[in-house]
Structure formats: structure tokens, C-alpha cells
Design a protein around this motif. Structure first.
Motif, short mmCIF file in Angstrom:
data_model
loop_
_atom_site.label_atom_id
_atom_site.label_comp_id
_atom_site.label_asym_id
_atom_site.label_seq_id
_atom_site.Cartn_x
_atom_site.Cartn_y
_atom_site.Cartn_z
N LEU A 51 -6.93 4.63 -5.30
CA LEU A 51 -7.69 4.13 -3.89
C LEU A 51 -8.90 3.51 -4.26
O LEU A 51 -9.54 2.30 -3.73
CB LEU A 51 -7.90 5.31 -2.88
CG LEU A 51 -6.73 5.61 -2.24
CD1 LEU A 51 -6.70 6.96 -1.37
CD2 LEU A 51 -5.87 4.54 -1.40
N SER A 52 -9.88 4.14 -4.96
CA SER A 52 -11.20 3.44 -5.34
C SER A 52 -11.14 2.18 -6.15
O SER A 52 -11.65 1.27 -5.99
CB SER A 52 -11.99 4.60 -6.10
OG SER A 52 -12.50 5.78 -5.21
N GLN A 88 0.87 -1.16 0.09
CA GLN A 88 -0.01 -0.07 0.14
C GLN A 88 0.83 1.24 0.05
O GLN A 88 0.63 2.25 -0.69
CB GLN A 88 -0.96 0.22 1.29
CG GLN A 88 -1.70 -1.23 1.17
CD GLN A 88 -2.84 -1.10 2.43
OE1 GLN A 88 -2.27 -0.68 3.54
NE2 GLN A 88 -3.94 -1.71 2.46
N ARG A 122 -1.64 9.38 3.17
CA ARG A 122 -0.74 10.21 2.05
C ARG A 122 -0.52 11.75 2.59
O ARG A 122 0.62 12.09 2.53
CB ARG A 122 -1.54 10.22 0.75
CG ARG A 122 -0.64 10.53 -0.36
CD ARG A 122 -1.17 10.69 -1.56
NE ARG A 122 -0.31 10.99 -2.50
CZ ARG A 122 -0.31 12.42 -3.04
NH1 ARG A 122 -1.23 13.55 -2.41
NH2 ARG A 122 0.37 12.83 -4.03
N THR A 160 -12.32 3.42 2.02
CA THR A 160 -11.63 3.89 0.89
C THR A 160 -10.89 4.90 1.07
O THR A 160 -9.70 5.05 0.46
CB THR A 160 -12.63 3.88 -0.23
OG1 THR A 160 -13.40 2.79 -0.40
CG2 THR A 160 -12.09 4.32 -1.63
N GLY A 162 -6.74 5.86 2.78
CA GLY A 162 -5.28 6.06 2.25
C GLY A 162 -4.94 7.64 1.83
O GLY A 162 -3.84 8.11 1.78
N ARG A 163 -5.97 8.53 1.59
CA ARG A 163 -5.67 9.79 1.34
C ARG A 163 -5.30 10.59 2.61
O ARG A 163 -4.37 11.45 2.51
CB ARG A 163 -6.97 10.61 0.91
CG ARG A 163 -7.43 10.20 -0.62
CD ARG A 163 -9.01 10.25 -0.72
NE ARG A 163 -9.47 11.68 -0.50
CZ ARG A 163 -9.54 12.96 -1.15
NH1 ARG A 163 -9.14 12.53 -2.40
NH2 ARG A 163 -9.92 13.91 -0.96
N TYR A 170 -3.85 9.39 -7.42
CA TYR A 170 -3.99 8.51 -6.30
C TYR A 170 -5.36 8.16 -5.66
O TYR A 170 -5.56 7.08 -5.15
CB TYR A 170 -3.23 8.82 -5.15
CG TYR A 170 -2.81 8.09 -3.93
CD1 TYR A 170 -2.44 6.92 -3.84
CD2 TYR A 170 -3.21 8.63 -2.87
CE1 TYR A 170 -2.56 6.00 -2.91
CE2 TYR A 170 -3.23 7.91 -1.62
CZ TYR A 170 -2.76 6.62 -1.53
OH TYR A 170 -2.55 5.68 -0.60
N THR A 171 -6.19 9.12 -5.55
CA THR A 171 -7.49 8.74 -5.07
C THR A 171 -8.25 7.88 -5.98
O THR A 171 -9.02 6.92 -5.51
CB THR A 171 -8.44 10.43 -5.14
OG1 THR A 171 -7.53 11.14 -4.29
CG2 THR A 171 -9.86 10.15 -4.69
N SER A 208 -8.57 0.31 -6.05
CA SER A 208 -8.09 -0.80 -5.22
C SER A 208 -9.37 -1.17 -4.25
O SER A 208 -9.39 -2.51 -3.99
CB SER A 208 -7.07 -0.31 -4.16
OG SER A 208 -6.47 -1.27 -3.29
N ARG A 209 -10.14 -0.43 -3.98
CA ARG A 209 -11.22 -0.90 -3.02
C ARG A 209 -12.24 -1.55 -4.08
O ARG A 209 -12.65 -2.61 -3.64
CB ARG A 209 -12.06 0.38 -2.78
CG ARG A 209 -13.45 -0.01 -1.70
CD ARG A 209 -12.95 -0.37 -0.32
NE ARG A 209 -13.15 -1.64 -0.15
CZ ARG A 209 -12.75 -2.37 0.70
NH1 ARG A 209 -11.96 -1.95 1.40
NH2 ARG A 209 -13.21 -3.57 0.85
#
Length: 404
Positions: free
Chosen positions: A137-138, A120, A333, A326, A329-330, A133-134, A140-141
Motif C-alpha cells: 500500500l505504501s 486494487q 482488506r 494510504t 486498503g488495510r 500488503y501494508t 502504491s502510494r
């Protein structure tokens, strides 16, 4: 979101995540059925113990792994850990005693505790733009949600022609494919600006985490997500097989419903987060989970548990669950430099799973000792405590990183 796959490194990492999750999803279904075979209606207690062992490994190993990530090239570390996981999964079809399951799960999950936060923490180094990156993340979700949908669907199809033991071989194949994909790319491995002692490397992530207001709020939301998630993951097999008296494939479809709700949230979150703050979205997701558990408890106490009511509830729980997890991670970061991200992601991994360490055994015990309604009410109360903590500790409008 799919435009991210044009970048070769990210594409291979995302594919590695998908195949590993697909294999893990098959193992989740197979473990539930194995527990039912070994322990019957006490399967909730067996699964609760399995998940507790998983959480102990995650909480204990992740901070050490965060320190190790500074010393070992990330690609070599990730490939080695995939191979360890494959070996543990290969042994699962041959177990005959409950304690065999416990030992193998500890070995597999210890490797995962080192693998996941390192993996991650690599993504924001590959995709440096926050908007990209956002979306990652989605995506990845969505990979997690596809596991909750495709794995049970595939499991249901496979169970029609073979025993559940064969599903573990799919897990082995997933980990081996992940290792091949990771070794095929060059990964960034940012190094610390100065030498640090073992204590500093091991505790730095947790110190940054607990010193940052938004992350203290995230810890409360992790508790809410773990409480609702534990109700789904630990008790669905007993609700479906025991209370409703349905077959093995019905368990897969119940997990499908949870994944469908989570995937729906992941699809709408990138656009939603452009207009609403993370805090509002994540607290809203916690509220959805709490109200759904309370509503299902009321329905069960008044008219009993129904199949379609259970599916609808699990869709809503999945929706709220993804809305909480979700965007996390933001927050991570924003709260650390590149060199500290592995430690901070490891801290999130350990602390969030400490919440699961509480929720998993509590969920199994409430269900086995008191029944469905007390389990739903107890876990809704625990989720509400987590939501209240987040509301109090995460200041409105907080957007400042804090790095001690």
C-alpha cells in the motif's frame, strides 16, 4: 518495501501502475493548461466541471464494474480497459471546444472507474500476508506521489521544447505500456461460492461497507481528503497563473510540492503503523490538512499569497492527504473475504469519489465566485465535517470485520 518487487506478478502490476500514472500525470498538467487556453480565468470552472464528470463516471460505473469483475477474467478486463483509456487520451490533443473535453474525459474516466478497483482488489490476492500488503500500500502510494513529482517535472522539461498538446501522447503510451505489463502475468480471479443476482452483486460491496463501523469512519475521512485535495487540484492553476502571474512550469512545481509531502508520508507510514493504530494516524492526517488550509487562509488575508508559502502549504496538505488515504486498503482488506474484495474496493471507489463529486464543483465555484480566502475556509470547514464524522463513527480499538 522494494523486496516486494522480487515477486514477478506483483512487480509487473506495480510497473503497470507506475507507467499508467506517469501518463495520467502528464495529462493532468496538460488539461490544466488546455482549460486555461479555452476559458482563461474561468479555468477553475472548466476544471471543476471536468473533475465533476470524472466523479459522476466513478460513482456510477464502479459498482457495476465490481459486479462485472465476478464474471470476466481480471486480466482480460484490465487489458481491455487500458486500451479504451488509450484511445480516449489519443483524441484529447485535437479538441477545439470545451464540450469535446467533457465527452472524452467521461469515456476515459468510465474505463478508469472499472479498472482501478479491480486492479486494487487483485493486490491482496497476490500478497496475502498483511505486513507485505501494508508495504505494498505504501509502495502504491509512492507510485501516486512519484506521479505528482516526476510527471510535473517531466512536463516542465517537455514544455520548454514543445506545446502542451504533445503531453497527451505520453498518456497514450502509459496506458499501452500498462496493458502490455498486465497481459504478461497470470492474475488470480476468486469466484463467489454461489450464484448471485445482478442486484446482489452490484450492491453487496456498499452493503458491507456501510455495515462496518471502521468503513463508515473511512467515508468521513474520504470527505476530508477530497475537500483538501480539491483545493489543490482545481485551484492551483488559477493561484499560480492568475494570482501570482507565474508561468506554465510553475504550475508543475506547485503540484510537485503536493506530491513531495504525500511521498514523505508514504515512506514513514509502514513503520508508523507498526506502533500506532490506523485510526490515530488517519485522523491525524485529516487534522494536518484542516489546519494547513486555515493557516493559508489567514496568511493570504493578512499579507497576501506568496509563492513559497503556497509550496509549503501544499507539502503539508500532501502529508496529511497520504496519511489518510494510504492505510485505507488495510481497512478494506480486513472487512471482507477474498471473493467480496472487488465489490468492497468498488464501493470504496464509488463512495470516496462521491465525496469528490461534492468537493470538486464546490471548490471551483468558491474560487471563481468568492475568491481565494473563502475557498480555503469553505473547504477547511468541509474537511472538518468529514473528520468529525470519522471521529464519531469509527470506534476506538475497532478491529472486528463485519460481513452481513
Amino acid at each position: 518495501m522494494l523486496d516486494l518487487l522480487a515477486e514477478r506478478t506483483y512487480r509487473h502490476l506495480f510497473a503497470a501502475q507506475v507507467v499508467a500514472l506517469l501518463g495520467t500525470g502528464l495529462a493532468t498538467v496538460a488539461l490544466g493548461l488546455l482549460a486555461y487556453d479555452l476559458a482563461g480565468n474561468s479555468a477553475s470552472m472548466v476544471l471543476g466541471t471536468v473533475f465533476t464528470i470524472k466523479m459522476v463516471a466513478y460513482v456510477g460505473i464502479a459498482p457495476i464494474a465490481g459486479a462485472l469483475a465476478e464474471l470476466v477474467p481480471r486480466r482480460a478486463l484490465l487489458v481491455a480497459l487500458d486500451l479504451v483509456r488509450a484511445c480516449a487520451a489519443l483524441a484529447l490533443p485535437f479538441v477545439t471546444e470545451v464540450w469535446h473535453v467533457y465527452v472524452l474525459i467521461f469515456a476515459l474516466q468510465s474505463a478508469s472507474a472499472a479498472f482501478t478497483p479491480t486492479f486494487q482488489a487483485t493486490i491482496p490476492d497476490v500478497l496475502r500476508d498483511e505486513a507485505r500488503y501494508t508495504r505494498a500500500l505504501s509502495l502504491s502510494r509512492l507510485a501516486y506521489d512519484l506521479e505528482n513529482i516526476l510527471s510535473p517535472t517531466l512536463a516542465a522539461l517537455l514544455l520548454a521544447v514543445m506545446s502542451y498538446d504533445a503531453l497527451f501522447l505520453g498518456t497514450v503510451a502509459g496506458f499501452l505500456a500498462s496493458a502490455v505489463l498486465v497481459v504478461s502475468v497470470v492474475l488470480p480471479s476468486p469466484q463467489p461460492s454461489g450464484r448471485r443476482g445482478m442486484y446482489d452483486r452490484t450492491t453487496r460491496g456498499i452493503r458491507i461497507y456501510l455495515a462496518t463501523p471502521r468503513l463508515r469512519g473511512l467515508l468521513g475521512l474520504n470527505l476530508a481528503a477530497s475537500a483538501a485535495g480539491a483545493m489543490v487540484l482545481v485551484n492551483t492553476v488559477v493561484l499560480v497563473r492568475g494570482t501570482l502571474g507565474m508561468g506554465e512550469s510553475a504550475l508543475a512545481w506547485a503540484m510537485f510540492a503536493f506530491g513531495a509531502g504525500s511521498m514523505t508520508a508514504a515512506l514513514i507510514l509502514p513503520r508508523l503503523l507498526e506502533h500506532l493504530p490506523d485510526r490515530m494516524v488517519m485522523l491525524g492526517g485529516a487534522g494536518v490538512m484542516i489546519l494547513t488550509l486555515l493557516g493559508l487562509a489567514g496568511g493570504v488575508s493578512s499579507i497576501g499569497l506568496g509563492w513559497y508559502g503556497l509550496l509549503a502549504a501544499w507539502v503539508l496538505v500532501g502529508l496529511g492527504y497520504s496519511s489518510v488515504l494510504t492505510p485505507s486498503g488495510r481497512l478494506l482488506r480486513r472487512s471482507a473475504s477474498a471473493e467480496d474484495r472487488p465489490a468492497l474496493f468498488a464501493a470504496q471507489f464509488a463512495l470516496s469519489h462521491a465525496c469528490w463529486l461534492l468537493s470538486y464543483p464546490l471548490s471551483g465555484w468558491l474560487m471563481a465566485a468568492l475568491g481565494t480566502v473563502p475557498a480555503l475556509l469553505g473547504l477547511a470547514a468541509l474537511a472538518a465535517v468529514g473528520g468529525a464524522v470519522a471521529l464519531l463513527l469509527w470506534p476506538v480499538g475497532d478491529a472486528v470485520a463485519h460481513d452481513p
